[in-house]
Design an enzyme around this catalytic site. Structure first.
Site, PDB file in Angstrom:
ATOM      1  N   GLU A   1      12.496   3.336  13.554  1.00 36.28           N
ATOM      2  CA  GLU A   1      11.411   4.137  12.970  1.00 36.28           C
ATOM      3  C   GLU A   1      10.153   3.915  13.784  1.00 36.28           C
ATOM      4  OE1 GLU A   1      10.089   2.904   9.056  1.00 36.28           O
ATOM      5  OE2 GLU A   1      10.020   0.798   9.620  1.00 36.28           O
TER       6      GLU A   1
ATOM      7  N   TYR B   1       0.848  -1.193   0.000  1.00 38.46           N
ATOM      8  CA  TYR B   1       0.000   0.000   0.000  1.00 38.46           C
ATOM      9  C   TYR B   1       0.877   1.233   0.000  1.00 38.46           C
ATOM     10  CZ  TYR B   1       1.067   1.151   4.857  1.00 38.46           C
ATOM     11  OH  TYR B   1       1.719   1.520   6.007  1.00 38.46           O
TER      12      TYR B   1
ATOM     13  N   LEU C   1      11.434   1.611   6.562  1.00 42.02           N
ATOM     14  CA  LEU C   1      10.852   2.010   5.285  1.00 42.02           C
ATOM     15  C   LEU C   1      11.599   3.245   4.771  1.00 42.02           C
ATOM     16  CD1 LEU C   1       8.387   1.444   3.353  1.00 42.02           C
ATOM     17  CD2 LEU C   1       7.385   3.458   4.417  1.00 42.02           C
TER      18      LEU C   1
ATOM     19  N   LYS D   1       6.570  -1.865   1.864  1.00 39.79           N
ATOM     20  CA  LYS D   1       5.392  -1.305   2.540  1.00 39.79           C
ATOM     21  C   LYS D   1       4.215  -2.269   2.399  1.00 39.79           C
ATOM     22  CE  LYS D   1       3.493   3.383   3.143  1.00 39.79           C
ATOM     23  NZ  LYS D   1       3.554   3.307   4.589  1.00 39.79           N
TER      24      LYS D   1
END
Ligand code: PDD
Length: 278
Positions: A178, A31, A202, A146
């Site tokens: 993250e 996504y 990411l 992702k």
């Protein structure tokens, strides 16, 4: 609300996902989320390139996803989101086919979904800063893709909510990596530092934009590991992302970090980002 579903524009509540869809059965999908400011999409190309890289990493059927930029534009228009702020969500799965762990038959088409909706950023968080938790990272070793397999992110974000924190930031082997939906930045003696791109984070689009701002504005920066023990020496901490923009971190586990107020570098980055998006 009108959404895009496998080549068609339909009222969102008329869309029915097959129980055989591999996104539903296996989280076998990817996504992305793009921001629109006054109807203008921000960094669409970068988001769709990332979607393409994710599709290749998951060995999806070869597809050029750049047409989704036009889809996003039409969704903004059809849903009358050209004034104000919005997000466009894209999701692609390996399609619907009887459940097998191996790939489905080659004729199985990808499932492609996109939807736009109004979006109100947390202005108060951006202005005043937020409380975060640091949590041990239980995720798999391909956080650079992702995928819609976000259970660990959901649980960690919920834990934050239940502790009056806005975000949880993952720590693996002492390295602060993250957030559940954000990248992490720190400032050490005027130098902006963010963890390097590895399989454990990411490659955020906002991360890249913020590093670009540093370059342009002559703010020293580096992509280097940040260890939990280093945070004691940091002057400022931030989380950055499509939905959070540049949000200062002013408390960790409820304890004030430094002055407990946003620092000057965060404010400078926020201003520069705002100028790019408005
Ligand atoms: N999340 N890290 C993770 C794990 C993310 O899910 C995201 C984005 C980011 C920031 O990336 P970007 O700057 O490209 O938005 C970093 C989106 C917004 C989401 O899940 O809603």
């Amino acid at each position: 609300m009108i959404a895009y579903w496998n080549g068609r524009y339909l009222p969102k509540d008329e869309i029915a996902v097959s129980p055989d869809d591999r996104g539903f059965l296996f989280a076998d999908g990817i996504y992305d989320v793009v921001r629109a400011y006054e109807g203008r999409l921000f960094e669409t190309r970068a988001h769709l390139d990332r979607l393409g890289r994710g599709a290749r990493a998951l060995r999806f059927k070869e597809t050029d996803f750049l047409y989704l930029a036009d889809v996003a534009g039409r969704l903004i228009e059809e849903n009358k989101l050209a004034a104000g702020e919005a997000t466009v969500y894209f999701q692609v799965t390996r399609g619907a086919a009887p459940r097998t762990h191996c790939f489905p038959p080659p004729e199985t088409g990808l499932t492609v979904y996109a939807a736009a909706r109004p979006f109100a950023p947390h202005r108060e968080d951006i202005e005043n800063g937020i409380n975060i938790l640091l949590l041990s990272d239980p995720r798999w070793a391909r956080c650079d893709i992702k995928t819609v397999g976000l259970t660990a992110n959901v649980l960690a974000n919920q834990t934050a909510r239940e502790s009056q924190a806005r975000e949880s930031v993952f720590v693996r082997d002492g390295a602060v990596l993250e957030g559940t939906h954000t990248n992490f930045f720190a400032v050490f003696a005027g130098r902006v530092v963010t963890p390097p791109l590895t399989n454990y984070i990411l490659g955020g689009i906002t991360r890249r934009v913020v590093l670009g701002i540093c370059r342009e504005h002559g703010i020293p920066f580096g992509e280097e590991p940040i260890f939990e023990a280093d945070l004691e020496r940091a002057d400022e901490l931030m989380i950055v992302g499509t939905t959070t923009e540049v949000t200062p971190v002013v408390r960790i586990h409820g304890r004030p970090f430094r002055s407990g107020a946003p620092g000057p570098v965060a404010v400078r980055l926020q201003k520069a980002l705002r100028e790019m998006t408005r």
